[in-house]
Enzyme design. Structure first.
Site, mmCIF file in Angstrom:
data_model
loop_
_atom_site.group_PDB
_atom_site.id
_atom_site.type_symbol
_atom_site.label_atom_id
_atom_site.label_comp_id
_atom_site.label_asym_id
_atom_site.label_seq_id
_atom_site.Cartn_x
_atom_site.Cartn_y
_atom_site.Cartn_z
ATOM 1 N N LYS A 92 0.824 -1.221 0.000
ATOM 2 C CA LYS A 92 0.000 0.000 0.000
ATOM 3 C C LYS A 92 0.854 1.265 0.000
ATOM 4 O O LYS A 92 0.633 2.168 -0.793
ATOM 5 C CB LYS A 92 -0.855 0.078 1.279
ATOM 6 C CG LYS A 92 -2.002 -0.844 1.380
ATOM 7 C CD LYS A 92 -2.915 -0.443 2.533
ATOM 8 C CE LYS A 92 -2.283 -0.441 3.913
ATOM 9 N NZ LYS A 92 -1.939 -1.743 4.452
ATOM 10 N N ARG A 122 -9.345 2.314 8.623
ATOM 11 C CA ARG A 122 -9.008 0.919 8.898
ATOM 12 C C ARG A 122 -10.165 0.197 9.575
ATOM 13 O O ARG A 122 -10.080 -1.011 9.806
ATOM 14 C CB ARG A 122 -7.805 0.879 9.829
ATOM 15 C CG ARG A 122 -6.481 0.543 9.109
ATOM 16 C CD ARG A 122 -5.519 0.193 10.166
ATOM 17 N NE ARG A 122 -4.266 -0.368 9.862
ATOM 18 C CZ ARG A 122 -3.169 0.268 9.473
ATOM 19 N NH1 ARG A 122 -3.227 1.526 9.150
ATOM 20 N NH2 ARG A 122 -2.023 -0.354 9.383
ATOM 21 N N ARG A 139 10.953 -6.969 5.728
ATOM 22 C CA ARG A 139 10.802 -5.560 5.360
ATOM 23 C C ARG A 139 11.671 -4.626 6.211
ATOM 24 O O ARG A 139 11.754 -4.759 7.416
ATOM 25 C CB ARG A 139 9.327 -5.163 5.526
ATOM 26 C CG ARG A 139 9.064 -3.700 5.335
ATOM 27 C CD ARG A 139 7.634 -3.452 5.019
ATOM 28 N NE ARG A 139 6.807 -3.343 6.205
ATOM 29 C CZ ARG A 139 5.525 -2.979 6.164
ATOM 30 N NH1 ARG A 139 4.947 -2.763 5.008
ATOM 31 N NH2 ARG A 139 4.831 -2.893 7.263
ATOM 32 N N ARG A 164 11.289 -2.544 11.046
ATOM 33 C CA ARG A 164 10.236 -1.860 11.809
ATOM 34 C C ARG A 164 9.923 -2.644 13.070
ATOM 35 O O ARG A 164 9.817 -3.858 13.035
ATOM 36 C CB ARG A 164 8.976 -1.767 10.941
ATOM 37 C CG ARG A 164 8.718 -0.372 10.459
ATOM 38 C CD ARG A 164 7.562 -0.346 9.512
ATOM 39 N NE ARG A 164 6.294 -0.682 10.140
ATOM 40 C CZ ARG A 164 5.131 -0.475 9.544
ATOM 41 N NH1 ARG A 164 5.097 0.066 8.350
ATOM 42 N NH2 ARG A 164 4.017 -0.806 10.135
ATOM 43 N N ARG A 202 -0.997 -8.522 13.514
ATOM 44 C CA ARG A 202 -1.493 -7.464 12.633
ATOM 45 C C ARG A 202 -2.371 -8.036 11.531
ATOM 46 O O ARG A 202 -3.362 -7.424 11.137
ATOM 47 C CB ARG A 202 -0.322 -6.672 12.032
ATOM 48 C CG ARG A 202 0.269 -5.710 13.040
ATOM 49 C CD ARG A 202 1.593 -5.161 12.611
ATOM 50 N NE ARG A 202 1.494 -4.316 11.444
ATOM 51 C CZ ARG A 202 2.492 -4.128 10.596
ATOM 52 N NH1 ARG A 202 3.638 -4.729 10.771
ATOM 53 N NH2 ARG A 202 2.336 -3.334 9.578
HETATM 54 P P1 AMP Z 1 0.893 1.306 9.100
HETATM 55 O O1 AMP Z 1 2.171 2.021 8.886
HETATM 56 O O2 AMP Z 1 -0.240 1.872 8.278
HETATM 57 O O3 AMP Z 1 1.015 -0.191 8.945
HETATM 58 O O4 AMP Z 1 0.462 1.566 10.622
HETATM 59 C C1 AMP Z 1 1.255 1.116 11.702
HETATM 60 C C2 AMP Z 1 0.409 1.024 12.961
HETATM 61 O O5 AMP Z 1 -0.142 2.310 13.285
HETATM 62 C C3 AMP Z 1 -0.796 0.105 12.866
HETATM 63 O O6 AMP Z 1 -0.455 -1.259 13.100
HETATM 64 C C4 AMP Z 1 -1.691 0.680 13.958
HETATM 65 O O7 AMP Z 1 -1.237 0.314 15.249
HETATM 66 C C5 AMP Z 1 -1.458 2.180 13.807
HETATM 67 N N1 AMP Z 1 -2.407 2.787 12.832
HETATM 68 C C6 AMP Z 1 -2.101 3.448 11.676
HETATM 69 N N2 AMP Z 1 -3.204 3.891 11.052
HETATM 70 C C7 AMP Z 1 -4.263 3.505 11.835
HETATM 71 C C8 AMP Z 1 -5.681 3.651 11.727
HETATM 72 N N3 AMP Z 1 -6.250 4.270 10.680
HETATM 73 N N4 AMP Z 1 -6.435 3.113 12.718
HETATM 74 C C9 AMP Z 1 -5.890 2.498 13.786
HETATM 75 N N5 AMP Z 1 -4.575 2.323 13.939
HETATM 76 C C10 AMP Z 1 -3.743 2.812 12.991
#
Ligand code: AMP
Length: 227
Positions: free
Chosen positions: A15, A90, A129, A159, A170
């Site tokens: 994404k 999300r 990653r 990460r 996740r």
């Molecule tokens: P990402 O980089 O998009 O994978 O986000 C990393 C982490 O941030 C996720 O695993 C969540 O803990 C938190 N996070 C990011 N965006 C959201 C969202 N829209 N709703 C809830 N948690 C979020």
């Protein structure tokens, strides 16, 4: 009409990479709520530090906090002409709230793209990653040997939420909370699926074509119609 795009898909579907590329090519900002949180943690902002525990466990941060963050970011001048959202919404609740925001702005229907990838491929990708510790860019997965970011020269790191146990959590969270969001959008005339189990270049081409098609369909919809 504004180019309002949401990129959906499980963690590891590509994404971020695809949203970034598409946004750059079309001159609109890529808005990643994960990046906003990681940046806030680096700057030790209280809201982000509270979110850090959840992120490290692979859980979602609460809807109220995330909606506040998204609203604030979407209100900035650079997002008024359009945006590509990566990682928001999300949950169905966040999706409903985003519809409300679009209605308030008087925007046309959202274009929703779901990048689909099988589970075992996702675990494999996430376990290897790496991202840049400075600018957050994903490292080139084909370049295992590199230790620095190709964009800014910052150090590449794993990460903290990409360890295998957290990765599985996740994916579980995604199935429970984010898959219903795909169903929330599925019947809209501007919803499209892209096959994410191919090279990033092929995914980018397919994404471009699907979005162009959705834009054509949207042009024929009454203004403000959500589907
Ligand atoms: P990402 O980089 O998009 O994978 O986000 C990393 C982490 O941030 C996720 O695993 C969540 O803990 C938190 N996070 C990011 N965006 C959201 C969202 N829209 N709703 C809830 N948690 C979020």
């Amino acid at each position: 009409m504004e180019l309002n795009v949401i990129v959906l898909g499980p963690p590891g579907a590509g994404k971020g990479t695809q949203a970034e590329r598409f946004a750059r090519q079309h001159g609109v900002p890529k808005i990643s709520t994960g990046d906003i949180l990681r940046d806030g943690i680096k700057r030790r902002l209280p809201l982000a530090l509270v979110a850090k525990d959840k992120m490290d466990r692979g859980e979602l941060v609460d809807d109220g906090t995330m909606i506040g963050i998204a609203r604030e970011r979407l209100d900035r001048p650079d997002a008024t002409g359009g945006f590509v959202l990566d990682g928001f919404p999300r949950t169905v609740l966040q999706g409903r709230e985003l519809d409300r925001i679009m209605e308030e702005r008087g925007s046309g229907a959202l274009i929703v793209v779901d990048i689909a990838v099988p589970d075992d491929e996702l675990v494999r990708r996430l376990a290897s990653r790496r991202i840049c510790s400075k600018c957050g860019t994903n490292a080139d997965p084909a370049d295992d040997a590199s230790t620095t970011c190709r964009r800014c020269g910052g150090a590449l790191i794993h990460r903290s939420d990409d360890d295998e146990g957290v990765v599985r959590e996740r994916l579980k969270v995604y199935v429970e909370q984010s898959k219903p969001l795909v169903d929330y959008y599925r019947d809209r005339p501007t919803f499209r699926t892209v096959n994410g189990a191919q090279s990033p270049e092929c995914v980018a081409q397919e994404l471009e074509a699907r979005i162009a098609d959705a834009v054509r369909v949207r042009a024929g919809l009454p203004l403000g119609a959500q589907g």
